[in-house]
Design an enzyme around this catalytic site. Structure first.
Site, PDB file in Angstrom:
ATOM      1  N   GLU A 156      57.085  47.179  29.136  1.00 44.20           N
ATOM      2  CA  GLU A 156      58.395  46.698  29.542  1.00 44.20           C
ATOM      3  C   GLU A 156      58.472  46.527  31.065  1.00 44.20           C
ATOM      4  OE1 GLU A 156      61.322  48.346  26.961  1.00 44.20           O
ATOM      5  OE2 GLU A 156      62.953  48.012  28.364  1.00 44.20           O
ATOM      6  N   GLU A 179      59.724  41.828  10.019  1.00 44.48           N
ATOM      7  CA  GLU A 179      58.824  41.405  11.107  1.00 44.48           C
ATOM      8  C   GLU A 179      57.995  42.571  11.647  1.00 44.48           C
ATOM      9  OE1 GLU A 179      62.154  41.425  11.192  1.00 44.48           O
ATOM     10  OE2 GLU A 179      62.959  41.947  13.154  1.00 44.48           O
ATOM     11  N   CYS A 223      64.876  49.522  22.901  1.00 44.58           N
ATOM     12  CA  CYS A 223      64.414  50.711  22.171  1.00 44.58           C
ATOM     13  C   CYS A 223      65.365  51.134  21.068  1.00 44.58           C
ATOM     14  CB  CYS A 223      64.291  51.914  23.096  1.00 44.58           C
ATOM     15  SG  CYS A 223      63.459  51.566  24.614  1.00 44.58           S
ATOM     16  N   GLU A 263      65.568  49.809  11.123  1.00 46.18           N
ATOM     17  CA  GLU A 263      64.523  49.135  11.903  1.00 46.18           C
ATOM     18  C   GLU A 263      63.203  49.115  11.141  1.00 46.18           C
ATOM     19  OE1 GLU A 263      63.475  49.581  16.469  1.00 46.18           O
ATOM     20  OE2 GLU A 263      62.327  51.030  15.331  1.00 46.18           O
ATOM     21  N   LYS A 320      67.022  53.884  12.898  1.00 46.88           N
ATOM     22  CA  LYS A 320      65.561  53.703  12.812  1.00 46.88           C
ATOM     23  C   LYS A 320      65.128  53.408  11.383  1.00 46.88           C
ATOM     24  CE  LYS A 320      64.237  54.363  17.115  1.00 46.88           C
ATOM     25  NZ  LYS A 320      63.680  53.224  17.872  1.00 46.88           N
ATOM     26  N   SER A 373      64.376  42.638  26.053  1.00 46.40           N
ATOM     27  CA  SER A 373      62.941  42.790  26.233  1.00 46.40           C
ATOM     28  C   SER A 373      62.272  42.518  24.894  1.00 46.40           C
ATOM     29  CB  SER A 373      62.633  44.218  26.679  1.00 46.40           C
ATOM     30  OG  SER A 373      61.275  44.511  26.440  1.00 46.40           O
ATOM     31  N   CYS A 428      69.749  59.073  22.707  1.00 49.09           N
ATOM     32  CA  CYS A 428      69.189  59.512  21.414  1.00 49.09           C
ATOM     33  C   CYS A 428      69.568  60.946  21.050  1.00 49.09           C
ATOM     34  CB  CYS A 428      67.676  59.378  21.424  1.00 49.09           C
ATOM     35  SG  CYS A 428      67.144  57.719  21.838  1.00 49.09           S
ATOM     36  N   GLU A 487      56.725  43.422  31.832  1.00 50.59           N
ATOM     37  CA  GLU A 487      57.568  42.294  31.439  1.00 50.59           C
ATOM     38  C   GLU A 487      58.669  42.041  32.477  1.00 50.59           C
ATOM     39  OE1 GLU A 487      59.600  42.885  27.711  1.00 50.59           O
ATOM     40  OE2 GLU A 487      60.506  40.886  27.755  1.00 50.59           O
TER      41      GLU A 487
END
Lengths: 572, 418
Positions: free
Chosen positions: A277, A364, A297, A359, A356, A317, A501, A280
């Site tokens: 990141e 993908e 994240c 996710e 999560k 990102s 988190c 990037e």
């Protein structure tokens, strides 16, 4: 200051306090249900009513402001009778399968009934609302247990501004439900689980995936787990210890005792995320890319952005989350290294996060027909497994994480708190760009629980402007400013959950008081680690050398980066 | 007995929506006075008159205005509560249909007194004809310089818009009404803060019933001393009563506050058939008394001393052909339908009261069920968030108190015989 008398005792409290605040000072317990220390006053459950002299009717202590000379009775006959009747009314409209309810242990309604000594036979026939919704991979809704306190709706709409919960119907048929009665999976829900954290009963709980893990442990598959940064901060709390009790070593021991074969540290891919990141970000700054770049994240934030800010997907990102990077490495590089087929590895994530789970189900994030992450367990679920296996967590010895992904730095660890990703990125970007050693590693401007934090950090010739938001209500404010071009940040960190988190929906039930202790523990862990900068993680360097090549290189793009979808159709 | 018409003008020969004709008949004289007065003077005049709210709670009007006046703010509102939802009550409709400008004038004067330049009439959705009429009346007032900028050449501004409700009974409760105007679910707010301090859109707001506002011009024109000649010492003025039920001459009539109920009954021409069995005072949320209790003065103090309520001024006469349990079932069905669902006692309690009443209906009730109803009602009365849940058990409680036989006649046979 205001002086008043409660149950014959004098007490002095700040002006603007409620009667409930004053009773707390006197250590008098008042039953409350709709009241939540982190939320605005609702005054709708009426459990907390008290008798205020001079008032025609009883008043809710959670809402009624104190005045000088006020005289309050908290357990007069009138109060006892009203509370008992209100509790009876709630119980007669509540599915009482307490013995096998996921909230049995910490159900606020059960605890109130017990503390009030309520053991009468109900005078009213039991009505049970219908509505069990297991459509979401993250959250289970059981309307039969909902007591209409409104705490979930406040968490979802006022704090998170997600608007997945609404109030429907009137009177006895009043429901807190999804808009237009759609199932949770098709609603705007972003799976953050803040409603689960707010619910006093078992109406909103975490989708339980523990059985899948037990089955994997019993199978021939190699069960490989990764453990997110926040988990070592909150697992001990979930097992009855003080908030902020760090239990990194015990956690690994417990997981091994459960029968999990390999236990890795997600701190490792947090460090890897910083390398990808950070690179990037520098690329975007140097090559005129889309700015501000925003962290990716937090899966709750990602779905929120895809739903409400689809015009800003290019700002996200392209880095996968640390969990997803880990998943990709496990079933490619690691499988290859240990000579196993990817399908023979069962990949488990231990996360503080309910989103999560969603996710991990993204199509993908997988390859050749298999998912990178087979199952996600939240802290609450892992605690449940440890308890049910009869493991005495408190007295376990420490065990190290396994190699080669067992090494993380303090930078990876602080991913668990709001501002952590930003601070970790700044630590590395500064040193990589300037080639100088950073004297002070603590970027305190981006720490703490203020809703939106800003900082300008000189990095070489450039003043890097950054912002951090946690909780989606704050994220919405920040994104509206970005959309209106009122701000010109280079880099923004957004975490869906208030506090980051450690405030995730998968943790033990929280409030800001507990959160402060968790936050302190995160920075303690950071300080205690021998390495505190992601680019100094030798295991990460080794991975680049052996496999990935360079940050943002060809292999990285294939495995560690992703793309996003416009989900604004959900709102139509 | 004759009516005492102060609000309801005796002259019905002019077009009620026309501001000019209203002015020709003595209208807008009070406003002409008010624009010359200081807010304090207007407030003091109203305080002196002893005018109390006519919506049911009976709060002193002058005091209410003074709270709004004393709260500093860049914006204040005057809201007219015309959500006349109490079953059996039609007085606001009659006021609007006969003297709409007296309400408009009352709102403007109240606005001058408390410092508001914006008024909203919250009109119940079920009164479309009133909406049409009021729209024309407001237009006429605006055209003639009574509404808008620089009222009557003064530097005062005030304008009024109509907001149509969506049909919920609870929106007659002042804070639920404000929520409704703000586009939210009609649910009561916790008080304090009161609307006079934090009201519509968070701004100080004066909320008054239609009838209360219609009294304001009368008081300013004729003075407090004149006003106090009518009604009782603690509650001067007149009251509009809606006589309904099994009465021969149902309708809206104006009498001095404190008129005797038995005179109202005689005025209404008594019941159509059989004998009078009971009377419900103040709409479905009001008290039920038996035929022997008819000799009572209809003012807040006298009624309160007997545990009764004046409410909206609805008076429902019930003859002995009616089944009281059916009536109570109907009342509880209404509240089960209209509870907003926010607070526990009202959301859950009304349904339980309905279930209990139905046990009496089908003769499956026991004596304990009477105790349960009283016990549950007490909790609803003292622990509900707003007036709806606090008042919804009134009919049951007062019927148990005043006509207990209605219930004991209907308990399970074996228990009755035993």
């Amino acid at each position: 200051m205001v002086k008043l008398t409660i149950d014959g005792q004098q007490v002095e409290v700040k002006e603007g306090s409620t009667i409930l605040d004053a009773t707390k000072k006197l250590n008098i317990w008042i039953p409350t249900l709709c009241h939540h220390p982190d939320q605005a006053v609702k005054a709708n459950c009426r459990m907390c009513v008290v008798d205020v002299e001079g008032q025609r009717v009883l008043q809710p202590s959670c809402a009624f402001p104190v005045t000088e000379g006020m005289v309050v009775h908290t357990h007069s006959q009138k109060v006892r009778s009203a509370r008992s009747n209100i509790l009876e009314l709630i119980l007669a409209h509540h599915n009482q399968d307490c013995l096998h309810c996921p909230r049995n242990e910490n159900c606020e309604l059960r605890i109130i009934a017990e503390k009030m000594g309520f053991n009468k036979k109900l005078r009213f026939p039991l009505h049970i609302k219908e509505g069990m919704d297991t459509s979401s991979p993250s959250i289970v809704r059981d309307l039969s247990k909902c007591i209409n306190c409104g705490r979930c709706e406040y968490a979802c709409n006022e704090i998170q501004t997600v608007f997945a919960i609404t109030k429907e119907n009137r009177s006895f048929d009043t429901l807190y439900t999804t808009p237009f009665g759609m199932d949770l999976a098709s609603s705007p829900c972003i799976n953050c689980g803040q409603c689960v954290q707010a619910c006093p009963v078992g109406a909103l709980t975490i989708h339980d995936d523990t059985e899948k893990v037990w089955q994997a442990i019993d199978s021939d598959k190699l069960v490989v787990a990764q453990v997110a940064p926040a988990v070592r901060i909150t697992l001990a709390e979930a097992l009855g210890e003080e908030p902020g009790s760090i239990s990194t070593g015990r956690l690994v021991t417990a997981m091994k005792q459960l029968g999990i074969d390999v236990v890795f540290d997600t701190d490792f891919t947090a460090d890897l995320t910083i390398m990808e990141e950070g690179t990037e970000l520098l690329g975007r700054i140097n090559n005129g890319g889309v700015l501000p770049m925003i962290t990716s994240c937090s899966p709750g934030w990602i779905k929120f952005c895809e739903t409400y800010y689809p015009d800003h997907l290019a700002n996200l990102s392209t880095c996968k989350s640390p969990q997803a990077m880990f998943g990709a490495l496990l079933k490619t590089y690691y499988a290859n290294k240990i000579g196993k087929k990817p399908q023979d590895i069962y990949s488990v994530s231990i996360m503080p996060c309910t989103a999560k789970k969603y996710e991990a189900n993204r199509p993908e994030l997988g390859r050749d027909g298999y998912a990178d992450i087979d199952v996600v367990l939240t802290v609450q679920e892992l605690a449940k497994m440890i308890k049910s296996a009869g493991i005495n967590y408190k007295d376990l010895p420490d065990t190290q994480f396994d190699d080669p992904f067992g090494l993380g730095t303090g930078a990876g660890e602080i991913f668990g708190a709001t501002g952590g990703v930003m601070e970790a990125a700044l630590r590395s970007v500064y040193e990589i760009v300037t080639g100088e050693e950073l004297k002070n590693l603590d970027f305190t401007e981006v720490r703490g629980f203020e809703g939106i934090k800003e900082a300008t950090v000189p990095v070489g010739n450039l003043n890097v402007k950054v912002a951090v938001a946690h909780g989606l209500g704050n994220a919405r404010k920040l994104m509206d400013a970005v959309r209106a071009k009122q701000v010109d940040y280079h880099f923004i960190e957004i975490m869906a959950c208030p506090g980051g988190c450690i405030g995730g929906g998968g943790n033990p039930i929280k409030n800001w008081e507990k959160m402060a202790k968790r936050l302190k523990a995160v920075y303690e862990e950071d300080k205690n680690l021998p390495r505190r900068k992601s680019h100094e993680n030798p295991a990460v360097s080794e991975l680049y050398k052996q496999f990935l090549g360079e940050p943002n290189g060809h292999k990285s793009h294939e495995l560690l980066h992703t793309h996003y979808f416009n989900r604004s159709d959900i709102l139509k | 007995m004759e009516e005492t018409r102060l609000i309801l003008n005796n002259n019905t020969n002019y077009n009620p929506v026309c501001a000019k004709e209203y002015a020709k008949n003595g209208g807008y004289e009070a406003l002409k006075k008010a624009v010359q007065m200081t807010p304090e003077d207007i407030i003091n005049t109203l305080k002196e008159s002893g005018l109390r709210g006519r919506g049911g709670a009976g709060f002193p009007m002058g005091l209410k205005i003074s709270f709004v006046y004393k709260t500093p703010s860049d914006q204040k509102y005057v809201v007219c509560n015309a959500d006349e939802g109490e079953p059996g009550t039609n007085k606001d409709r009659v006021i609007f249909e006969t003297v709409p400008h007296s309400v408009i004038e009352g709102m403007i004067i109240s606005g001058l007194a408390c410092g508001a330049d914006k008024g909203i009439i919250y009109l119940r959705w079920e009164y479309p004809q009133v909406n049409e009429l009021l729209t024309k009346a407001l237009e006429s007032a605006r055209k003639n310089g009574y509404l808008g900028k620089n009222i009557l050449g003064s530097n005062h501004n005030f304008d009024i818009e109509i907001y149509i409700g969506a049909g919920a009974y609870v929106c007659g409760e002042e804070t639920a009404l404000l929520e409704s105007i703000e586009g939210k679910r009609g649910e009561a707010r916790f008080k304090p803060p009161f609307p006079g301090v934090v009201g519509l859109w968070g701004k100080p707001t004066l909320i008054n019933n239609v009838e209360t506002l219609a009294n304001v011009p009368l008081i300013l024109t004729n003075g407090p001393a004149w006003f106090k000649k009518f009604g009782t010492e603690k509650c001067p003025g007149t009251k509009l009563f809606t006589l309904c039920g099994n009465v021969n001459k149902p309708g809206v009539y104006e009498f001095p506050m404190g008129v005797n109920l038995k005179d109202l009954f005689a005025f209404g021409g008594e019941v159509k058939k059989g004998k009078l069995q009971a009377v419900q005072l103040g709409g479905v949320s009001g008290s039920i008394i038996n035929a022997e209790q008819l000799d009572v003065k209809m003012d807040p103090e006298t009624l309160a001393s007997k545990g009764l309520t004046l409410g909206s001024g609805a008076v429902l006469f019930i003859d002995d052909s009616e089944d009281m349990i059916d009536l109570l079932e109907n009342i509880m069905e209404f509240f089960v339908h209209e509870s907003c669902g926010k607070c526990t006692p009202c959301r859950e309690g009304n349904m339980r009261l309905l279930e209990l009443i139905r046990k009496f209906k089908d003769h499956s009730a026991t004596l304990e069920d009477i105790d349960t109803m009283m016990d549950l009602s007490e909790t609803m009365i003292c622990a509900s968030l707003c007036g709806l849940g606090q008042a919804s058990p009134t009919a049951i409680v007062t019927t148990i108190r005043n006509m207990k036989k209605v219930f004991t006649d209907r308990i399970k046979e074996e228990q009755n015989n035993g």
